[in-house]
Scaffold this motif. Structure first.
Motif, PDB file in Angstrom:
ATOM      1  N   ASP A  25       0.810  -1.221   0.000  1.00  0.00           N
ATOM      2  CA  ASP A  25       0.000   0.000   0.000  1.00  0.00           C
ATOM      3  C   ASP A  25       0.844   1.272   0.000  1.00  0.00           C
ATOM      4  N   LEU A  26       2.082   1.172  -0.403  1.00  0.00           N
ATOM      5  CA  LEU A  26       2.985   2.321  -0.384  1.00  0.00           C
ATOM      6  C   LEU A  26       2.445   3.491  -1.214  1.00  0.00           C
ATOM      7  N   PHE A  27       1.931   3.216  -2.404  1.00  0.00           N
ATOM      8  CA  PHE A  27       1.393   4.260  -3.280  1.00  0.00           C
ATOM      9  C   PHE A  27      -0.130   4.228  -3.317  1.00  0.00           C
ATOM     10  N   GLY A  28      -0.736   3.582  -2.371  1.00  0.00           N
ATOM     11  CA  GLY A  28      -2.188   3.472  -2.335  1.00  0.00           C
ATOM     12  C   GLY A  28      -2.647   2.140  -2.905  1.00  0.00           C
ATOM     13  N   LYS A  29      -3.743   1.674  -2.389  1.00  0.00           N
ATOM     14  CA  LYS A  29      -4.308   0.404  -2.805  1.00  0.00           C
ATOM     15  C   LYS A  29      -5.819   0.581  -2.874  1.00  0.00           C
ATOM     16  N   PRO A  30      -6.470  -0.052  -3.842  1.00  0.00           N
ATOM     17  CA  PRO A  30      -7.924   0.120  -3.921  1.00  0.00           C
ATOM     18  C   PRO A  30      -8.601  -0.434  -2.666  1.00  0.00           C
ATOM     19  N   GLU A  31      -9.702   0.207  -2.305  1.00  0.00           N
ATOM     20  CA  GLU A  31     -10.422  -0.245  -1.109  1.00  0.00           C
ATOM     21  C   GLU A  31     -11.082  -1.589  -1.342  1.00  0.00           C
ATOM     22  N   THR A  32     -11.460  -1.857  -2.580  1.00  0.00           N
ATOM     23  CA  THR A  32     -12.018  -3.160  -2.912  1.00  0.00           C
ATOM     24  C   THR A  32     -11.202  -3.762  -4.053  1.00  0.00           C
ATOM     25  N   ILE A  33     -11.091  -5.054  -4.019  1.00  0.00           N
ATOM     26  CA  ILE A  33     -10.360  -5.762  -5.067  1.00  0.00           C
ATOM     27  C   ILE A  33     -11.312  -6.025  -6.231  1.00  0.00           C
ATOM     28  N   TYR A  34     -10.879  -5.669  -7.426  1.00  0.00           N
ATOM     29  CA  TYR A  34     -11.663  -5.926  -8.636  1.00  0.00           C
ATOM     30  C   TYR A  34     -11.423  -7.376  -9.027  1.00  0.00           C
ATOM     31  N   TYR A  35     -12.438  -8.210  -8.864  1.00  0.00           N
ATOM     32  CA  TYR A  35     -12.280  -9.647  -9.002  1.00  0.00           C
ATOM     33  C   TYR A  35     -11.776 -10.101 -10.381  1.00  0.00           C
ATOM     34  N   PRO A  36     -12.306  -9.579 -11.511  1.00  0.00           N
ATOM     35  CA  PRO A  36     -11.771 -10.029 -12.811  1.00  0.00           C
ATOM     36  C   PRO A  36     -10.269  -9.751 -12.967  1.00  0.00           C
ATOM     37  N   TRP A  84      -8.136  -9.554 -10.434  1.00  0.00           N
ATOM     38  CA  TRP A  84      -7.503 -10.504  -9.511  1.00  0.00           C
ATOM     39  C   TRP A  84      -7.385 -11.870 -10.183  1.00  0.00           C
ATOM     40  N   LEU A  85      -8.446 -12.312 -10.836  1.00  0.00           N
ATOM     41  CA  LEU A  85      -8.456 -13.615 -11.502  1.00  0.00           C
ATOM     42  C   LEU A  85      -7.454 -13.645 -12.655  1.00  0.00           C
ATOM     43  N   ALA A  86      -7.426 -12.589 -13.457  1.00  0.00           N
ATOM     44  CA  ALA A  86      -6.454 -12.498 -14.558  1.00  0.00           C
ATOM     45  C   ALA A  86      -5.028 -12.492 -14.006  1.00  0.00           C
ATOM     46  N   GLY A  87      -4.820 -11.783 -12.908  1.00  0.00           N
ATOM     47  CA  GLY A  87      -3.503 -11.738 -12.282  1.00  0.00           C
ATOM     48  C   GLY A  87      -3.047 -13.109 -11.814  1.00  0.00           C
ATOM     49  N   ARG A  88      -3.953 -13.863 -11.197  1.00  0.00           N
ATOM     50  CA  ARG A  88      -3.604 -15.223 -10.749  1.00  0.00           C
ATOM     51  C   ARG A  88      -3.230 -16.089 -11.942  1.00  0.00           C
ATOM     52  N   ALA A  89      -4.011 -15.982 -13.015  1.00  0.00           N
ATOM     53  CA  ALA A  89      -3.712 -16.768 -14.218  1.00  0.00           C
ATOM     54  C   ALA A  89      -2.342 -16.392 -14.776  1.00  0.00           C
ATOM     55  N   LEU A  90      -2.069 -15.091 -14.892  1.00  0.00           N
ATOM     56  CA  LEU A  90      -0.765 -14.646 -15.397  1.00  0.00           C
ATOM     57  C   LEU A  90       0.370 -15.119 -14.494  1.00  0.00           C
ATOM     58  N   PHE A  91       0.167 -15.055 -13.192  1.00  0.00           N
ATOM     59  CA  PHE A  91       1.198 -15.501 -12.254  1.00  0.00           C
ATOM     60  C   PHE A  91       1.573 -16.958 -12.531  1.00  0.00           C
ATOM     61  N   TYR A  92       0.569 -17.824 -12.630  1.00  0.00           N
ATOM     62  CA  TYR A  92       0.861 -19.244 -12.833  1.00  0.00           C
ATOM     63  C   TYR A  92       1.362 -19.545 -14.246  1.00  0.00           C
ATOM     64  N   ILE A  93       0.893 -18.812 -15.229  1.00  0.00           N
ATOM     65  CA  ILE A  93       1.421 -18.969 -16.591  1.00  0.00           C
ATOM     66  C   ILE A  93       2.895 -18.573 -16.610  1.00  0.00           C
ATOM     67  N   GLY A  94       3.218 -17.439 -16.009  1.00  0.00           N
ATOM     68  CA  GLY A  94       4.617 -16.993 -15.953  1.00  0.00           C
ATOM     69  C   GLY A  94       5.502 -17.975 -15.215  1.00  0.00           C
ATOM     70  N   LEU A  95       5.004 -18.493 -14.106  1.00  0.00           N
ATOM     71  CA  LEU A  95       5.758 -19.492 -13.348  1.00  0.00           C
ATOM     72  C   LEU A  95       6.007 -20.730 -14.203  1.00  0.00           C
ATOM     73  N   GLY A  96       4.989 -21.173 -14.918  1.00  0.00           N
ATOM     74  CA  GLY A  96       5.136 -22.328 -15.799  1.00  0.00           C
ATOM     75  C   GLY A  96       6.147 -22.091 -16.904  1.00  0.00           C
ATOM     76  N   ILE A  97       6.118 -20.902 -17.503  1.00  0.00           N
ATOM     77  CA  ILE A  97       7.082 -20.557 -18.568  1.00  0.00           C
ATOM     78  C   ILE A  97       8.503 -20.567 -18.018  1.00  0.00           C
ATOM     79  N   ALA A  98       8.702 -19.943 -16.862  1.00  0.00           N
ATOM     80  CA  ALA A  98      10.050 -19.882 -16.271  1.00  0.00           C
ATOM     81  C   ALA A  98      10.558 -21.281 -15.937  1.00  0.00           C
ATOM     82  N   LEU A  99       9.708 -22.120 -15.386  1.00  0.00           N
ATOM     83  CA  LEU A  99      10.118 -23.492 -15.053  1.00  0.00           C
ATOM     84  C   LEU A  99      10.408 -24.303 -16.312  1.00  0.00           C
TER      85      LEU A  99
END
Length: 156
Positions: A29-40, A42-57
């Motif tokens: 929250d150093l530069f501010g964080k939204p009061e509510t998480i935008y679920y779509p 968040w979901l896209a971020g989780r997908a990208l995280f695991y895709i990136g992890l898979g690519i790196a591995l």
């Protein structure tokens, strides 16, 4: 002849470790964080995280015995140009970039997004030095550079 810290690129590994620690363990929250998480997002971020992890591995496994934490290639290393390395010259960096932006989207934090951008710039700079060493070691690397994108398949 004694080796200095820059002979194999240890400083790059150190900076990379600091940036990854800042990404995953820094203040969200150093530069501010939204009061509510935008679920779509968040979901896209989780997908990208695991895709990136898979690519790196996948890229790390494809390197096999050539894998080293240092940007300087191993003395007895081979140039890998097949599999994921046919799509991008630095797929481990690409995977970490994707997972970093995925993490930023998951947390929806300006700080995390800023660190992900800094990581992207850092990997571009680190890969330049790495490519100097690869050009010295492998005469065919220049042809590989001409036909394969550096960090982002089909784009850059």
């Amino acid at each position: 002849m004694s080796k200095t810290k820059q002979d194999r690129g240890e400083i790059y590994v150190f900076i990379q470790a600091i940036l990854l620690i800042a990404l995953f363990f820094g203040p969200t929250d150093l530069f501010g964080k939204p009061e509510t998480i935008y679920y779509p997002l968040w979901l896209a971020g989780r997908a990208l995280f695991y895709i990136g992890l898979g690519i790196a591995l996948w890229a790390a496994i494809a390197l096999g015995p050539n894998l080293t934490p240092m940007p300087k290639p191993k003395r007895n290393g081979e140039l890998i140009q097949t599999g994921i390395y046919k799509l991008v010259r630095h797929p481990i960096y690409f995977g970490v970039i994707v997972l970093s932006f995925g993490w930023a989207a998951t947390l929806q934090s300006w700080y995390t997004l800023a660190v992900a951008i800094v990581l992207l710039i850092f990997f571009d700079l680190k890969s330049r030095k790495e490519e100097e060493w690869l050009l010295e070691k492998f005469p065919s690397y220049q042809d590989y550079q001409r036909r394969t994108k550096k960090l982002i398949p089909l784009i850059y």
